[in-house]
Design a protein around this motif. Structure first.
Motif, PDB file in Angstrom:
ATOM      1  N   HIS A  60      18.550  -0.505   7.312  1.00  0.00           N
ATOM      2  CA  HIS A  60      17.681   0.439   6.610  1.00  0.00           C
ATOM      3  C   HIS A  60      18.518   1.627   6.115  1.00  0.00           C
ATOM      4  O   HIS A  60      19.383   2.124   6.840  1.00  0.00           O
ATOM      5  N   ASN A 102      16.332  -0.205  17.033  1.00  0.00           N
ATOM      6  CA  ASN A 102      14.991   0.193  16.586  1.00  0.00           C
ATOM      7  C   ASN A 102      14.150  -1.027  16.234  1.00  0.00           C
ATOM      8  O   ASN A 102      12.957  -1.081  16.518  1.00  0.00           O
ATOM      9  N   TYR A 134      15.615  -5.478   8.198  1.00  0.00           N
ATOM     10  CA  TYR A 134      16.618  -5.090   7.189  1.00  0.00           C
ATOM     11  C   TYR A 134      17.972  -5.718   7.537  1.00  0.00           C
ATOM     12  O   TYR A 134      18.776  -5.114   8.246  1.00  0.00           O
ATOM     13  N   LYS A 167      10.659  -2.229  18.026  1.00  0.00           N
ATOM     14  CA  LYS A 167       9.460  -2.493  17.220  1.00  0.00           C
ATOM     15  C   LYS A 167       8.930  -3.902  17.511  1.00  0.00           C
ATOM     16  O   LYS A 167       7.727  -4.113  17.617  1.00  0.00           O
ATOM     17  N   SER A 193       0.858  -1.181   0.000  1.00  0.00           N
ATOM     18  CA  SER A 193       0.000   0.000   0.000  1.00  0.00           C
ATOM     19  C   SER A 193       0.893   1.229   0.000  1.00  0.00           C
ATOM     20  O   SER A 193       1.891   1.269   0.730  1.00  0.00           O
ATOM     21  N   ASP A 231      19.872   0.794  14.129  1.00  0.00           N
ATOM     22  CA  ASP A 231      18.816   0.108  13.384  1.00  0.00           C
ATOM     23  C   ASP A 231      18.390  -1.173  14.109  1.00  0.00           C
ATOM     24  O   ASP A 231      17.196  -1.481  14.205  1.00  0.00           O
ATOM     25  N   ARG A 260       6.192   1.823   8.686  1.00  0.00           N
ATOM     26  CA  ARG A 260       6.192   3.286   8.623  1.00  0.00           C
ATOM     27  C   ARG A 260       5.816   3.719   7.207  1.00  0.00           C
ATOM     28  O   ARG A 260       5.013   4.596   6.996  1.00  0.00           O
ATOM     29  N   HIS A 308      -0.696  -4.506   3.693  1.00  0.00           N
ATOM     30  CA  HIS A 308       0.397  -3.705   4.251  1.00  0.00           C
ATOM     31  C   HIS A 308      -0.222  -2.383   4.706  1.00  0.00           C
ATOM     32  O   HIS A 308      -1.072  -1.825   4.009  1.00  0.00           O
ATOM     33  N   ALA A 349       7.340   2.776  12.757  1.00  0.00           N
ATOM     34  CA  ALA A 349       6.496   1.574  12.772  1.00  0.00           C
ATOM     35  C   ALA A 349       6.253   1.039  14.186  1.00  0.00           C
ATOM     36  O   ALA A 349       5.200   0.445  14.444  1.00  0.00           O
TER      37      ALA A 349
HETATM   38  P1  FAD Z   1      10.671   1.836  10.844  1.00  0.00           P
HETATM   39  O1  FAD Z   1      10.790   0.540  11.530  1.00  0.00           O
HETATM   40  O2  FAD Z   1       9.858   2.903  11.520  1.00  0.00           O
HETATM   41  O3  FAD Z   1      12.143   2.355  10.541  1.00  0.00           O
HETATM   42  C1  FAD Z   1      12.385   3.455   9.676  1.00  0.00           C
HETATM   43  C2  FAD Z   1      13.739   4.090   9.958  1.00  0.00           C
HETATM   44  O4  FAD Z   1      13.677   4.827  11.174  1.00  0.00           O
HETATM   45  C3  FAD Z   1      14.884   3.090  10.167  1.00  0.00           C
HETATM   46  O5  FAD Z   1      16.060   3.698   9.692  1.00  0.00           O
HETATM   47  C4  FAD Z   1      14.956   2.913  11.679  1.00  0.00           C
HETATM   48  O6  FAD Z   1      16.242   2.546  12.130  1.00  0.00           O
HETATM   49  C5  FAD Z   1      14.556   4.300  12.169  1.00  0.00           C
HETATM   50  N1  FAD Z   1      13.742   4.255  13.395  1.00  0.00           N
HETATM   51  C6  FAD Z   1      12.790   3.334  13.688  1.00  0.00           C
HETATM   52  N2  FAD Z   1      12.196   3.647  14.871  1.00  0.00           N
HETATM   53  C7  FAD Z   1      12.792   4.774  15.293  1.00  0.00           C
HETATM   54  C8  FAD Z   1      12.612   5.599  16.428  1.00  0.00           C
HETATM   55  N3  FAD Z   1      11.645   5.319  17.328  1.00  0.00           N
HETATM   56  N4  FAD Z   1      13.409   6.706  16.556  1.00  0.00           N
HETATM   57  C9  FAD Z   1      14.340   7.002  15.636  1.00  0.00           C
HETATM   58  N5  FAD Z   1      14.559   6.246  14.515  1.00  0.00           N
HETATM   59  C10 FAD Z   1      13.794   5.166  14.356  1.00  0.00           C
HETATM   60  N6  FAD Z   1       6.650   0.707   1.982  1.00  0.00           N
HETATM   61  C11 FAD Z   1       5.450   1.215   1.600  1.00  0.00           C
HETATM   62  O7  FAD Z   1       5.308   2.434   1.454  1.00  0.00           O
HETATM   63  N7  FAD Z   1       4.382   0.384   1.388  1.00  0.00           N
HETATM   64  C12 FAD Z   1       4.459  -0.963   1.575  1.00  0.00           C
HETATM   65  O8  FAD Z   1       3.471  -1.667   1.376  1.00  0.00           O
HETATM   66  C13 FAD Z   1       5.706  -1.520   1.973  1.00  0.00           C
HETATM   67  N8  FAD Z   1       5.858  -2.847   2.205  1.00  0.00           N
HETATM   68  C14 FAD Z   1       7.051  -3.331   2.689  1.00  0.00           C
HETATM   69  C15 FAD Z   1       7.158  -4.690   3.011  1.00  0.00           C
HETATM   70  C16 FAD Z   1       8.349  -5.209   3.519  1.00  0.00           C
HETATM   71  C17 FAD Z   1       8.433  -6.673   3.871  1.00  0.00           C
HETATM   72  C18 FAD Z   1       9.475  -4.357   3.683  1.00  0.00           C
HETATM   73  C19 FAD Z   1      10.769  -4.911   4.190  1.00  0.00           C
HETATM   74  C20 FAD Z   1       9.374  -3.013   3.366  1.00  0.00           C
HETATM   75  C21 FAD Z   1       8.168  -2.483   2.877  1.00  0.00           C
HETATM   76  N9  FAD Z   1       8.007  -1.131   2.578  1.00  0.00           N
HETATM   77  C22 FAD Z   1       6.792  -0.624   2.172  1.00  0.00           C
HETATM   78  C23 FAD Z   1       9.150  -0.222   2.712  1.00  0.00           C
HETATM   79  C24 FAD Z   1       9.213   0.434   4.090  1.00  0.00           C
HETATM   80  O9  FAD Z   1       8.022   1.102   4.371  1.00  0.00           O
HETATM   81  C25 FAD Z   1      10.383   1.405   4.067  1.00  0.00           C
HETATM   82  O10 FAD Z   1      11.597   0.713   4.073  1.00  0.00           O
HETATM   83  C26 FAD Z   1      10.331   2.483   5.127  1.00  0.00           C
HETATM   84  O11 FAD Z   1      11.339   3.436   4.801  1.00  0.00           O
HETATM   85  C27 FAD Z   1      10.604   1.968   6.533  1.00  0.00           C
HETATM   86  O12 FAD Z   1       9.516   1.309   7.037  1.00  0.00           O
HETATM   87  P2  FAD Z   1       9.643   0.491   8.430  1.00  0.00           P
HETATM   88  O13 FAD Z   1       8.305   0.025   8.773  1.00  0.00           O
HETATM   89  O14 FAD Z   1      10.735  -0.488   8.333  1.00  0.00           O
HETATM   90  O15 FAD Z   1      10.081   1.708   9.376  1.00  0.00           O
END
Ligand code: FAD
Length: 279
Positions: A143, A155, A139, A159, A43, A152, A100, A70, A117
């Motif tokens: 990431h 984090n 990752y 999560k 999504s 990372d 996220r 998603h 996230a």
């Molecule tokens: P997070 O876990 O929030 O991490 C994002 C970044 O912030 C990382 O660098 C992390 O180290 C850092 N971080 C995390 N928490 C904190 C905190 N509390 N304070 C400071 N820094 C922090 N993207 C889409 O748009 N749509 C999709 O449908 C989609 N599907 C995906 C499916 C899979 C299996 C994967 C692996 C990725 C997908 N993505 C999708 C990509 C993903 O959304 C991106 O990689 C996005 O940039 C990070 O999402 P996340 O949920 O991993 O983020």
């Protein structure tokens, strides 16, 4: 090759046209022979593809397979997220990929209620208890926006502790990075299944472009070999099939709990890999 018993799951992206939707129905029919645990649908962040994702999830459920939408939370208000989850719940969805999301250009981090996230996982647990099985992203090669590998990992642990049930990784071509990541996470007390995300390779240029943005590394030997085939897509596919299948064999043999395939809405290469693996 012995018959495999570990489960598989397959990821799609939403289509925009009736033809695309019809083609996806056929693709899923082909992949259903592998008895998938679920089909997921991506999504776009900020709700850009919400209708398409909803349509795909409706189709998957009507076909009798578990569906995992998603849910990228960036740019959404808290109530919007709860409403969307209520809708999914009423449709019979039990599985969510909580993310996220990739921040679209022009959309700042501050435009929605949640920023990472882990906050989304907390929200889902608070509002829906254990109704949803929550998948999070992992990752193994870190990431691209992470300040450091350590940061990372921390984090990811935060999560997972927020209530995730399992994780799906970004794709990779280096199995050692995956096993190292799993060990590092275990050492931090997290034992949820971490499922390798597998990318079949049909085109070098597309893969290179995609890998640059998502931070997945194409190892030098693989990059050079793929480049050496130039526009010979048959040779690229044949070579990459061998490489990816061998990596999957190793992942399964050495403890990966299951595999999640990025299908890119195509059944061909994914089916060949699954068959070669003994599915
Ligand atoms: P997070 O876990 O929030 O991490 C994002 C970044 O912030 C990382 O660098 C992390 O180290 C850092 N971080 C995390 N928490 C904190 C905190 N509390 N304070 C400071 N820094 C922090 N993207 C889409 O748009 N749509 C999709 O449908 C989609 N599907 C995906 C499916 C899979 C299996 C994967 C692996 C990725 C997908 N993505 C999708 C990509 C993903 O959304 C991106 O990689 C996005 O940039 C990070 O999402 P996340 O949920 O991993 O983020």
């Amino acid at each position: 090759m012995a018959k495999q018993s570990k489960k598989l799951s397959f990821e799609f992206f939403p289509t925009r046209t009736p033809e695309g939707r019809a083609k996806q129905v056929v693709t899923r029919k082909q992949l259903r022979q592998f008895d998938p645990e679920f089909f997921s649908c991506t999504s776009g962040a900020g709700g850009s593809t919400r209708d398409g994702t909803m349509q795909a999830i409706t189709d998957i459920l009507s076909e009798g397979t578990a569906a995992a939408p998603h849910l990228p939370c960036i740019g959404m208000q808290r109530q919007e997220i709860v409403d969307l989850l209520e809708e999914y719940k009423s449709m019979g969805v039990r599985h969510i990929v909580a993310l996220r999301g990739d921040i679209p250009s022009g959309m700042g981090m501050g435009s929605g209620s949640l920023h990472y996230a882990n906050e989304l996982v907390e929200l889902i647990k608070t509002e829906f208890g254990s109704h949803f099985h929550i998948e999070i992203a992992a990752y193994p090669e870190f990431h691209p926006q992470a300040r450091s590998a350590e940061d990372d990992l921390n984090n990811f642990v935060r999560k997972a502790k927020a209530g995730a049930d399992s994780a799906i990784t970004q794709y990779f071509f280096n199995a050692d990075a995956y096993f190292r990541f799993v060990d590092d996470v275990h050492a931090r007390g997290i034992n949820i299944p971490i499922i390798p995300g597998i990318m079949p390779v049909a085109s070098f240029s597309k893969l290179a472009r995609f890998s640059d943005t998502c931070g997945a590394e194409i190892p030098r030997w693989l990059r050079l070999k793929l480049q050496s085939y130039a526009d010979d897509s048959t040779a690229i596919k044949a070579f990459a099939l061998d490489v990816v299948t061998e990596m999957c064999e190793r992942l399964l043999r050495e403890g990966a709990p299951s595999l999640h395939f990025y299908t890119l809405n195509q059944a061909g290469l994914v089916s060949t890999i699954c068959q070669r693996l003994g599915y």
